[in-house]
Write a protein that holds these residues in place. Structure first.
Motif, PDB file in Angstrom:
ATOM      1  N   PRO A 127      55.743 -63.159  23.082  1.00 53.78           N
ATOM      2  CA  PRO A 127      56.607 -62.338  22.233  1.00 53.78           C
ATOM      3  C   PRO A 127      56.554 -62.787  20.770  1.00 53.78           C
ATOM      4  CG  PRO A 127      57.795 -63.209  24.133  1.00 53.78           C
ATOM      5  CD  PRO A 127      56.439 -63.824  24.125  1.00 53.78           C
ATOM      6  N   LEU A 128      56.771 -61.841  19.892  1.00 48.89           N
ATOM      7  CA  LEU A 128      56.703 -62.136  18.459  1.00 48.89           C
ATOM      8  C   LEU A 128      57.660 -63.242  18.044  1.00 48.89           C
ATOM      9  CD1 LEU A 128      56.402 -58.597  16.822  1.00 48.89           C
ATOM     10  CD2 LEU A 128      54.671 -60.377  16.926  1.00 48.89           C
ATOM     11  N   ASP A 129      58.867 -63.240  18.590  1.00 49.57           N
ATOM     12  CA  ASP A 129      59.856 -64.225  18.151  1.00 49.57           C
ATOM     13  C   ASP A 129      59.596 -65.620  18.704  1.00 49.57           C
ATOM     14  OD1 ASP A 129      60.522 -63.467  20.749  1.00 49.57           O
ATOM     15  OD2 ASP A 129      62.677 -63.643  20.400  1.00 49.57           O
ATOM     16  N   MET A 130      58.608 -65.769  19.576  1.00 47.92           N
ATOM     17  CA  MET A 130      58.258 -67.073  20.123  1.00 47.92           C
ATOM     18  C   MET A 130      57.023 -67.667  19.447  1.00 47.92           C
ATOM     19  SD  MET A 130      60.631 -67.790  22.168  1.00 47.92           S
ATOM     20  CE  MET A 130      59.978 -69.231  22.960  1.00 47.92           C
ATOM     21  N   ARG A 131      56.429 -66.948  18.520  1.00 49.82           N
ATOM     22  CA  ARG A 131      55.270 -67.458  17.800  1.00 49.82           C
ATOM     23  C   ARG A 131      55.706 -68.577  16.862  1.00 49.82           C
ATOM     24  NH1 ARG A 131      52.101 -61.806  16.464  1.00 49.82           N
ATOM     25  NH2 ARG A 131      51.672 -61.302  18.638  1.00 49.82           N
ATOM     26  N   PRO A 132      54.843 -69.569  16.666  1.00 47.89           N
ATOM     27  CA  PRO A 132      55.240 -70.732  15.867  1.00 47.89           C
ATOM     28  C   PRO A 132      55.781 -70.403  14.480  1.00 47.89           C
ATOM     29  CG  PRO A 132      53.211 -71.205  17.018  1.00 47.89           C
ATOM     30  CD  PRO A 132      53.514 -69.754  17.258  1.00 47.89           C
ATOM     31  N   ARG A 133      55.151 -69.502  13.780  1.00 49.19           N
ATOM     32  CA  ARG A 133      55.595 -69.172  12.423  1.00 49.19           C
ATOM     33  C   ARG A 133      57.011 -68.606  12.420  1.00 49.19           C
ATOM     34  NH1 ARG A 133      51.085 -65.856   9.665  1.00 49.19           N
ATOM     35  NH2 ARG A 133      50.200 -66.927  11.406  1.00 49.19           N
ATOM     36  N   GLU A 134      57.267 -67.706  13.337  1.00 48.82           N
ATOM     37  CA  GLU A 134      58.583 -67.092  13.424  1.00 48.82           C
ATOM     38  C   GLU A 134      59.628 -68.119  13.877  1.00 48.82           C
ATOM     39  OE1 GLU A 134      55.731 -65.651  14.367  1.00 48.82           O
ATOM     40  OE2 GLU A 134      55.754 -64.039  12.885  1.00 48.82           O
TER      41      GLU A 134
END
Length: 95
Positions: free
Chosen positions: A1-8
């Protein structure tokens, strides 16, 4: 998921909440053939024995690793050198 990506995750949870692999993945930006940046970061940390091993690895050793070319190797070495310089400053000058 997008919210679990390191940057986020760094944005909403702070850098201290990220693993070494996640921090390295942010530096790498993209992975290589068949692996994303996080998997590549995990592989590099395992191959070199963690952050200390990466710091001791030469530029050529990094470049000889699958998926790591000159650009990624310079990004890794540059970030590690910045950390080394920070540790070399006087304690009262460190954040």
């Amino acid at each position: 998921p997008l919210d679990m990506r390191p940057r986020e995750r760094l944005i909403y949870a702070g850098a201290g909440a990220l693993s070494n692999a996640e921090l390295l993945a942010i530096l790498l930006r993209v992975g290589g053939r068949g692996e994303n940046a996080l998997r590549m970061a995990e592989r590099l940390l395992a191959q070199f024995g963690g952050v200390a091993g990466l710091a001791q690895a030469s530029f050529d050793e990094l470049c000889q690793t699958g998926g790591v070319g000159a650009a990624k190797a310079t990004q890794i070495k540059s970030a590690l050198e910045m950390g080394r310089r920070l540790m070399a400053t006087l304690p009262q000058d460190r954040p």
